[in-house]
Design a protein around this motif. Structure first.
Motif, PDB file in Angstrom:
ATOM      1  N   LYS A  60      40.316 105.076 101.670  1.00  0.00           N
ATOM      2  CA  LYS A  60      40.359 105.215 103.187  1.00  0.00           C
ATOM      3  C   LYS A  60      39.679 106.362 103.691  1.00  0.00           C
ATOM      4  CE  LYS A  60      40.568 104.150 107.338  1.00  0.00           C
ATOM      5  NZ  LYS A  60      39.780 103.211 107.888  1.00  0.00           N
ATOM      6  N   SER A 122      51.426 101.967  96.095  1.00  0.00           N
ATOM      7  CA  SER A 122      49.976 102.372  96.450  1.00  0.00           C
ATOM      8  C   SER A 122      49.411 101.561  97.589  1.00  0.00           C
ATOM      9  CB  SER A 122      48.975 102.389  95.236  1.00  0.00           C
ATOM     10  OG  SER A 122      47.923 102.750  95.614  1.00  0.00           O
ATOM     11  N   GLU A 123      49.530 100.084  97.495  1.00  0.00           N
ATOM     12  CA  GLU A 123      49.077  99.116  98.562  1.00  0.00           C
ATOM     13  C   GLU A 123      49.891  99.322  99.859  1.00  0.00           C
ATOM     14  OE1 GLU A 123      46.352  96.899  98.745  1.00  0.00           O
ATOM     15  OE2 GLU A 123      45.746  97.979  96.855  1.00  0.00           O
ATOM     16  N   LYS A 124      51.043  99.599  99.716  1.00  0.00           N
ATOM     17  CA  LYS A 124      51.817 100.038 100.794  1.00  0.00           C
ATOM     18  C   LYS A 124      51.381 101.166 101.887  1.00  0.00           C
ATOM     19  CE  LYS A 124      56.586  99.980 102.510  1.00  0.00           C
ATOM     20  NZ  LYS A 124      57.869 100.034 102.155  1.00  0.00           N
ATOM     21  N   LYS A 125      51.224 102.307 100.752  1.00  0.00           N
ATOM     22  CA  LYS A 125      50.721 103.506 101.359  1.00  0.00           C
ATOM     23  C   LYS A 125      49.023 103.350 101.968  1.00  0.00           C
ATOM     24  CE  LYS A 125      53.387 106.945  98.792  1.00  0.00           C
ATOM     25  NZ  LYS A 125      53.422 107.845  97.877  1.00  0.00           N
ATOM     26  N   ARG A 126      48.529 102.562 101.152  1.00  0.00           N
ATOM     27  CA  ARG A 126      47.086 102.445 101.707  1.00  0.00           C
ATOM     28  C   ARG A 126      47.010 101.655 102.967  1.00  0.00           C
ATOM     29  NH1 ARG A 126      43.561  98.321 101.228  1.00  0.00           N
ATOM     30  NH2 ARG A 126      41.216  98.911 101.253  1.00  0.00           N
ATOM     31  N   ALA A 127      47.862 100.654 103.268  1.00  0.00           N
ATOM     32  CA  ALA A 127      47.653 100.006 104.333  1.00  0.00           C
ATOM     33  C   ALA A 127      48.327 100.984 105.579  1.00  0.00           C
ATOM     34  CB  ALA A 127      48.706  98.603 104.462  1.00  0.00           C
ATOM     35  N   LYS A 128      49.327 101.472 105.214  1.00  0.00           N
ATOM     36  CA  LYS A 128      49.729 102.574 106.166  1.00  0.00           C
ATOM     37  C   LYS A 128      48.854 103.401 106.716  1.00  0.00           C
ATOM     38  CE  LYS A 128      53.793 105.690 107.399  1.00  0.00           C
ATOM     39  NZ  LYS A 128      54.611 106.343 106.819  1.00  0.00           N
ATOM     40  N   ILE A 130      45.384 103.174 106.492  1.00  0.00           N
ATOM     41  CA  ILE A 130      44.347 102.566 107.016  1.00  0.00           C
ATOM     42  C   ILE A 130      44.755 102.113 108.690  1.00  0.00           C
ATOM     43  CG2 ILE A 130      43.214 100.116 107.416  1.00  0.00           C
ATOM     44  CD1 ILE A 130      43.126 100.259 104.297  1.00  0.00           C
ATOM     45  N   ALA A 131      46.001 102.053 108.890  1.00  0.00           N
ATOM     46  CA  ALA A 131      46.398 101.720 110.359  1.00  0.00           C
ATOM     47  C   ALA A 131      46.312 103.082 110.951  1.00  0.00           C
ATOM     48  CB  ALA A 131      47.889 100.990 110.356  1.00  0.00           C
ATOM     49  N   ASN A 134      42.909 104.155 111.663  1.00  0.00           N
ATOM     50  CA  ASN A 134      42.026 103.591 112.670  1.00  0.00           C
ATOM     51  C   ASN A 134      42.502 103.818 114.005  1.00  0.00           C
ATOM     52  OD1 ASN A 134      40.478 102.007 110.710  1.00  0.00           O
ATOM     53  ND2 ASN A 134      41.980 100.260 110.720  1.00  0.00           N
TER      54      ASN A 134
END
Length: 159
Positions: A60, A122-128, A130-131, A134
């Motif tokens: 990100k 890691s995916e959970k942190k990544r999604a957070k 990104i949001a 943005n």
């Protein structure tokens, strides 16, 4: 891993516009202003240090940087996004002397289950992240300067 810091030159760079410009230098994004004092500043910085400590750059952060370099976001949006991501620190050895200061102490194997758990986290942190980035980019859409404007103001270059 360990780092023997005695006798090596280390620079710590906060996640701000200086950090972004240092990355721009290393990615060849400042070539249009190669003859400027601005360019020389980052060229000399890179030659004067054996190791650089800076924020970890995940996917990100790379996207936010690319958005800045191509003119999609301003420096204000970039800096606010970098500060919000809070990814921790990474050490980058940039000279042979810096590389020789790094030592692998031991390898720690992880199980398949541990790997899956770490990937999910890691995916959970990544999604957070990104949001959050943005939202920040939208909030600072017209605040600050774009990369090409910065280059034009310091060296006459076109981004």
């Amino acid at each position: 891993m360990s780092v023997k810091t005695e006798g090596i030159r280390i620079a710590e760079i906060p996640a701000d516009i200086e950090w972004a410009m240092l990355i721009a230098y290393h990615r060849g994004k400042l070539e249009t202003i190669k003859e400027s004092a601005f360019y020389e500043k980052y060229k000399m910085f890179s030659r004067q240090n054996d190791m650089v400590v800076g924020n970890i750059a995940n996917d990100k952060m790379f996207q936010v940087l690319d958005d800045f370099f191509i003119g999609n976001i301003t420096d204000a949006a970039l800096v606010k996004s970098l500060a919000a991501l809070k990814l921790g620190k990474q050490y980058t050895a940039v000279t042979p002397k810096g590389c020789s200061a790094v030592r692998v102490e031991r390898e720690i194997p992880i199980s398949h289950l541990e790997k899956k758990c770490l990937q999910a986290l890691s995916e959970k942190k990544r999604a957070k992240g990104i949001a959050m980035a943005n939202d920040i980019c939208k909030q600072y859409r017209r605040t600050g300067r774009y990369f090409d404007e910065i280059l034009e103001s310091v060296g006459g270059g076109k981004g």
